[in-house]
Design an enzyme around this catalytic site. Sequence first.
Site, PDB file in Angstrom:
ATOM      1  N   CYS A  54      13.471  10.636   7.179  1.00  0.00           N
ATOM      2  CA  CYS A  54      13.488  10.211   8.579  1.00  0.00           C
ATOM      3  C   CYS A  54      14.904  10.217   9.139  1.00  0.00           C
ATOM      4  O   CYS A  54      15.083  10.280  10.345  1.00  0.00           O
ATOM      5  CB  CYS A  54      12.867   8.830   8.708  1.00  0.00           C
ATOM      6  SG  CYS A  54      13.549   7.676   7.530  1.00  0.00           S
ATOM      7  N   LYS A 106       0.842  -1.197   0.000  1.00  0.00           N
ATOM      8  CA  LYS A 106       0.000   0.000   0.000  1.00  0.00           C
ATOM      9  C   LYS A 106       0.878   1.248   0.000  1.00  0.00           C
ATOM     10  O   LYS A 106       1.456   1.616   1.008  1.00  0.00           O
ATOM     11  CB  LYS A 106      -0.926   0.043   1.219  1.00  0.00           C
ATOM     12  CG  LYS A 106      -2.054   1.036   0.994  1.00  0.00           C
ATOM     13  CD  LYS A 106      -2.540   1.750   2.226  1.00  0.00           C
ATOM     14  CE  LYS A 106      -1.733   2.941   2.639  1.00  0.00           C
ATOM     15  NZ  LYS A 106      -1.779   4.106   1.738  1.00  0.00           N
TER      16      LYS A 106
HETATM   17  P1  NAP Z   1       2.220   8.351   7.770  1.00  0.00           P
HETATM   18  O1  NAP Z   1       1.116   9.329   7.804  1.00  0.00           O
HETATM   19  O2  NAP Z   1       2.530   7.599   8.987  1.00  0.00           O
HETATM   20  O3  NAP Z   1       1.891   7.370   6.553  1.00  0.00           O
HETATM   21  C1  NAP Z   1       2.680   6.277   6.211  1.00  0.00           C
HETATM   22  C2  NAP Z   1       1.822   5.253   5.514  1.00  0.00           C
HETATM   23  O4  NAP Z   1       0.841   4.762   6.421  1.00  0.00           O
HETATM   24  C3  NAP Z   1       1.056   5.811   4.326  1.00  0.00           C
HETATM   25  O5  NAP Z   1       0.961   4.818   3.338  1.00  0.00           O
HETATM   26  C4  NAP Z   1      -0.309   6.079   4.922  1.00  0.00           C
HETATM   27  O6  NAP Z   1      -1.338   6.090   3.967  1.00  0.00           O
HETATM   28  C5  NAP Z   1      -0.448   4.908   5.856  1.00  0.00           C
HETATM   29  N1  NAP Z   1      -1.432   5.082   6.924  1.00  0.00           N
HETATM   30  C6  NAP Z   1      -1.924   6.234   7.438  1.00  0.00           C
HETATM   31  N2  NAP Z   1      -2.831   5.962   8.407  1.00  0.00           N
HETATM   32  C7  NAP Z   1      -2.915   4.609   8.499  1.00  0.00           C
HETATM   33  C8  NAP Z   1      -3.669   3.710   9.324  1.00  0.00           C
HETATM   34  N3  NAP Z   1      -4.525   4.151  10.250  1.00  0.00           N
HETATM   35  N4  NAP Z   1      -3.507   2.395   9.145  1.00  0.00           N
HETATM   36  C9  NAP Z   1      -2.634   1.919   8.230  1.00  0.00           C
HETATM   37  N5  NAP Z   1      -1.908   2.716   7.422  1.00  0.00           N
HETATM   38  C10 NAP Z   1      -2.032   4.049   7.563  1.00  0.00           C
HETATM   39  O7  NAP Z   1       3.576   8.984   7.373  1.00  0.00           O
HETATM   40  P2  NAP Z   1       3.837   9.989   6.193  1.00  0.00           P
HETATM   41  O8  NAP Z   1       3.160  11.253   6.580  1.00  0.00           O
HETATM   42  O9  NAP Z   1       3.470   9.375   4.910  1.00  0.00           O
HETATM   43  O10 NAP Z   1       5.437  10.065   6.216  1.00  0.00           O
HETATM   44  C11 NAP Z   1       6.138  10.865   7.109  1.00  0.00           C
HETATM   45  C12 NAP Z   1       6.643  10.099   8.312  1.00  0.00           C
HETATM   46  O11 NAP Z   1       7.258   8.879   7.944  1.00  0.00           O
HETATM   47  C13 NAP Z   1       7.684  10.844   9.097  1.00  0.00           C
HETATM   48  O12 NAP Z   1       7.362  10.863  10.452  1.00  0.00           O
HETATM   49  C14 NAP Z   1       8.974  10.060   8.873  1.00  0.00           C
HETATM   50  O13 NAP Z   1       9.922  10.112   9.858  1.00  0.00           O
HETATM   51  C15 NAP Z   1       8.479   8.709   8.673  1.00  0.00           C
HETATM   52  N6  NAP Z   1       9.436   7.936   7.867  1.00  0.00           N
HETATM   53  C16 NAP Z   1      10.232   7.033   8.501  1.00  0.00           C
HETATM   54  C17 NAP Z   1      11.150   6.303   7.791  1.00  0.00           C
HETATM   55  C18 NAP Z   1      12.037   5.280   8.451  1.00  0.00           C
HETATM   56  O14 NAP Z   1      12.578   4.437   7.763  1.00  0.00           O
HETATM   57  N7  NAP Z   1      12.189   5.275   9.751  1.00  0.00           N
HETATM   58  C19 NAP Z   1      11.275   6.502   6.430  1.00  0.00           C
HETATM   59  C20 NAP Z   1      10.461   7.438   5.817  1.00  0.00           C
HETATM   60  C21 NAP Z   1       9.532   8.145   6.560  1.00  0.00           C
HETATM   61  P3  NAP Z   1      -1.877   7.456   3.321  1.00  0.00           P
HETATM   62  O15 NAP Z   1      -0.739   8.397   3.230  1.00  0.00           O
HETATM   63  O16 NAP Z   1      -2.356   6.984   1.991  1.00  0.00           O
HETATM   64  O17 NAP Z   1      -2.975   7.939   4.162  1.00  0.00           O
END
Ligand code: NAP
Length: 456
Positions: A264, A155
């Site tokens: 991140c 996804k």
């Molecule tokens: P996010 O809001 O947590 O979303 C990540 C993924 O989860 C997206 O595909 C999102 O779908 C999905 N998602 C959202 N709500 C969900 C739920 N209730 N159940 C299951 N899946 C759900 O993060 P983001 O805003 O895309 O990315 C930014 C964050 O990612 C930052 O905090 C960053 O640090 C973190 N990140 C961490 C790493 C690492 O390797 N540690 C790498 C990259 C990013 P939708 O967007 O389609 O709603």
Amino acid sequence: MTETLSVVEPATELELAAIPRAGVEQADAAVARAKAAYPGWRAVAPGDRAALLRRLADRVEEHGEELAVLEARNAGKPIADARGEMGMVADTLRYYAGAPERLLGDTIPVAGGEALTFREPLGVVGLIVPWNFPLVIASWKLGPALAAGNTVVLKPAELTPLTAVRFEAIALEAGLPEGVVNVVAGPGSVCGRRLTEHPDVAKIAFTGSTEVGRGIAAAAAQTIKRVTLELGGKSANVVFADADLERAAASAPMAVFGNAGQDCCARSRILVERTVLDRFMEALEEAVEGIRVGDPLDESTQMGPLISAARREEVASFVGPDAPVAIRGSAPDGPGFWFAPTVLCPVDNHDRAAREEIFGPVASVIPFEDEADAVRIANDTIYGLSGSIWTRDGARALRVARAVESGVLSVNSNTSVRVSTPFGGFKQSGVGRELGPHALEHYTEVKSVYLATEPA
Ligand code: NAP
Ligand code: MG
């Protein structure tokens, strides 16, 4: 009626594509396809599974430029970076193509017979990935998952589904059986959530925010799903007075502003020994002012726009009238979610800018007094993903590296990720490791088999 997902190009604010938006029904259908394909895929001979993964890597390379342009436009990232990411996708698939024939077990001496262990696949694995590095982060999960004999439902983030959708077609083209790789492009709160609750999904591999990660761990607990989480960070870039200050200052900006700070691993807390703070800031200013912010498709661009208007608003909230703005780079006017690279100095580690993951091009410079002070500040965060140590004293470099509570550290470098080395977080930055040999442990179960050889 199928709903439509409108995909926006962050550099122009115009619609880039409109694709069908997946919901619960599509998520369920994808899980059913993956479940049906699982027995066949796990039964593919290890050498043949390896060959298919190599062919998949070849196909990704053949489509590399198309995928890179799509990623650059959809995520707003510089084309040079996008090309590098597609290269890593191919490298990651090739690296894990070495795994099917190397998933070794043990023989363990016991009484009355023989004990053997096997590494078995889990079944259907749900992969949920963010918008900042869409396909490359997916590949870190796809590689070990497929190599170990699992089938997957991927996804992508709703904002950046395009390369994942292409990848699904490329996997078929490479000869992977139908149902082994399934993509559902739909909202996280609907599609992602369904995967985390689905009884036929054995594991969720998630990359995203710590907040959503918490919810996923809680949802997965209901069916005792395996979970790996790669979450947020607030990493420290520690610069000691004895470091090569010119190199440290030249490298520090892109260690925060790369991918427009939506990384991140961003070293968003730059810790500088107070005795060299002025010299460091002078060199840093020159480096920040030289960053080329602009059109992602321009070969010379180093930083593109943010992903969305909402992200820009959130980032701007850290640079209010009271913020100690010391350096401000440039950014284009007009359409596009632009934000100029910004350095705050001096920042106290208790300030909001030093505590929260900004996920945008804002760096905080935090002065420190000595080695103990540097370690204390570096560790004073809920996160522990990445970080750097700049010093010419080798013993100190190793001492500090051992003392910093973080999953990935670099000495005299700001790099974080390599295909062959483990990547993941301490503390609230996550659970488990991706990449390297370690990732395979998270896509397999250990089975122990006892074979009686003595008459009872
Ligand atoms: P996010 O809001 O947590 O979303 C990540 C993924 O989860 C997206 O595909 C999102 O779908 C999905 N998602 C959202 N709500 C969900 C739920 N209730 N159940 C299951 N899946 C759900 O993060 P983001 O805003 O895309 O990315 C930014 C964050 O990612 C930052 O905090 C960053 O640090 C973190 N990140 C961490 C790493 C690492 O390797 N540690 C790498 C990259 C990013 P939708 O967007 O389609 O709603
Ligand atoms: Mg989100």
